[in-house]
Design a protein around this motif. Structure first.
Motif, PDB file in Angstrom:
ATOM      1  N   VAL A   6       0.846  -1.198   0.000  1.00  0.00           N
ATOM      2  CA  VAL A   6       0.000   0.000   0.000  1.00  0.00           C
ATOM      3  C   VAL A   6       0.880   1.247   0.000  1.00  0.00           C
ATOM      4  N   LEU A   7       0.577   2.161  -0.901  1.00  0.00           N
ATOM      5  CA  LEU A   7       1.195   3.487  -0.880  1.00  0.00           C
ATOM      6  C   LEU A   7       0.130   4.485  -0.465  1.00  0.00           C
ATOM      7  N   ARG A 124      -0.698   1.714 -14.086  1.00  0.00           N
ATOM      8  CA  ARG A 124      -0.643   0.260 -13.966  1.00  0.00           C
ATOM      9  C   ARG A 124       0.135  -0.187 -12.734  1.00  0.00           C
ATOM     10  N   GLY A 125      -0.182   0.442 -11.624  1.00  0.00           N
ATOM     11  CA  GLY A 125       0.428   0.049 -10.370  1.00  0.00           C
ATOM     12  C   GLY A 125       1.766   0.667 -10.086  1.00  0.00           C
ATOM     13  N   ALA A 137       3.050  -0.302  -6.396  1.00  0.00           N
ATOM     14  CA  ALA A 137       2.128  -0.486  -5.278  1.00  0.00           C
ATOM     15  C   ALA A 137       0.942  -1.344  -5.702  1.00  0.00           C
ATOM     16  N   ARG A 138       0.588  -2.291  -4.858  1.00  0.00           N
ATOM     17  CA  ARG A 138      -0.601  -3.101  -5.120  1.00  0.00           C
ATOM     18  C   ARG A 138      -1.868  -2.266  -4.930  1.00  0.00           C
ATOM     19  N   CYS A 258     -11.921   1.518  -5.684  1.00  0.00           N
ATOM     20  CA  CYS A 258     -11.833   0.705  -6.886  1.00  0.00           C
ATOM     21  C   CYS A 258     -10.696  -0.292  -6.663  1.00  0.00           C
ATOM     22  N   PRO A 259     -10.489  -1.254  -7.545  1.00  0.00           N
ATOM     23  CA  PRO A 259      -9.432  -2.239  -7.310  1.00  0.00           C
ATOM     24  C   PRO A 259      -8.032  -1.648  -7.185  1.00  0.00           C
ATOM     25  N   ALA A 260      -7.836  -0.438  -7.665  1.00  0.00           N
ATOM     26  CA  ALA A 260      -6.507   0.170  -7.587  1.00  0.00           C
ATOM     27  C   ALA A 260      -6.284   0.964  -6.305  1.00  0.00           C
TER      28      ALA A 260
END
Length: 378
Positions: A6-7, A124-125, A137-138, A258-260
């Motif tokens: 996590v960021l 894209r992460g 970051a996930r 959201c998923p990001a």
């Protein structure tokens, strides 16, 4: 390239609290903030309400004396309405010290806090930062304020309605008077909001806020004019600190996750849309956000994110949003005088006391899930 679970973007109270909770669940957490010092760029008075003081373990030595009296003034400043609680309702924090305490707690839990690093965007992460190498970051937590860049990059909702606030903070002689919360309803100095004077036992906070389009002479001019004759301990003496910034008043945003990533604090619209208490939903929503994010990262189940539902959280603000609309309609001194006159009656005083002191005045956000700790690789 560093890789983290996590960021967190933003080292304010919401960001640091969320980071501490996530790190405590075993996640690899990094916090970045563009400020080089947590004592710089403070935007909040630091008023904590009773429910926050009851439910959260805040460091008492960083809080001012309890405040039980609220005085409501009409534009004429004559015959204010005094509302007195039988309990301490407010305490004002030493925010620079409180931020440092929150940072220490986050770092003790295992989070890495890096200052002087500006968030540039995410693809894209991969999170691009000014002043540091990119980070993979996930998940990203946007705790970067009312005009959140993270919210835009993640395609989440952004704040559309806000006030602009500013205040002077200056030293006072401690112990000379019983502290009180002075609130002035006067659209000439605070169009759509309040002017206020409150102290933390060592400093007086004198502030105004209002809708930007109605502040025709500029907020600094309005603040200086208000400070010159504000009630209570208003006369500035000695060194003066200025604070200020946007205050979201549209309520909790609907699309928060959201998923990001997800949003917390001002980025999520998590402030009280009427007066005071903004730090309470900030902390409560951060607890829910941390629980949801940890469970999502553990399971990969996108349905978990639905539990951080801005629409459901927003419903808890319904009464205050209605009051905010009514408040915004007070556009002349005569209307403000009439509004205060209505509050002088038994029903009006009861309503004011309920908003300022009532247990139901602030949203109660309780995490519905508790994610098990995630083992950190050794």
């Amino acid at each position: 390239m560093r890789t983290v679970d996590v960021l967190v973007v933003g080292a304010g109270l919401a960001g640091l609290h969320t980071a501490r909770l996530l790190a405590g669940r075993g996640l690899n957490v990094m916090v970045v903030d563009r400020r080089r010092s947590l004592s710089a760029g403070i935007r909040t008075t630091g008023i904590f309400v009773r429910r926050t003081l009851d439910d959260f373990d805040l460091p008492g030595h960083l809080l001012g004396p309890g405040i039980r009296d609220v005085l409501l003034y009409p534009p004429s400043r004559r015959a204010p309405i005094r509302l007195t609680s039988d309990r301490d309702e407010y305490r004002v924090a030493d925010m620079p010290a409180l931020y440092q305490d929150a940072r220490s707690a986050a770092e003790s839990a295992g989070a890495r806090v890096v200052l002087g690093v500006r968030y540039l965007g995410a693809t894209r992460g991969v999170v691009h930062l000014a002043g540091a190498e990119p980070v993979r970051a996930r998940f990203i937590v946007g705790a970067d304020g009312a005009r959140s860049r993270v919210a835009s990059d993640l395609g989440l909702d952004v704040n559309r309605r806000w006030l602009v606030g500013a205040e002077l903070v200056h030293p006072i002689a401690s112990g000379t008077d019983v502290p009180a919360f002075h609130c002035v309803l006067d659209p000439r100095v605070a169009p759509g909001y309040l002017g206020w004077v409150i102290d933390d036992g060592r400093h007086a906070h004198v502030g105004v806020a209002g809708y930007p389009h109605a502040m025709r002479t500029g907020i600094r001019h309005l603040l200086d004019a208000f400070a010159a004759d504000a009630p209570g301990r208003a006369a500035p003496t000695g060194p003066i600190e200025r604070r200020g910034g946007p205050i979201p008043v549209g309520g909790v945003l609907r699309r928060l996750a959201c998923p990001a990533g997800l949003l917390v604090g001002d980025a999520a619209g998590a402030v009280s849309p009427l007066t005071a208490g903004g730090l309470d939903p900030c902390l409560r929503m951060s607890e829910l956000a941390a629980a949801v994010a940890a469970d999502y990262l553990r399971t990969g189940d996108r349905h978990v994110l639905g539990r951080y539902d801005g629409g459901a959280l927003r419903a808890r603000f319904r009464g205050r949003l209605l009051l905010r609309r009514a408040f915004a309609g007070i556009r002349s001194p005569a209307a403000a005088e009439a509004a205060v006159a209505v509050l002088r009656g038994r029903t009006g005083r009861a309503l004011a006391a309920r908003v300022l002191f009532g247990d139901g005045s602030f949203p109660d956000v309780v995490p519905h899930l508790a994610a098990p700790a995630i083992d950190r690789p050794h």
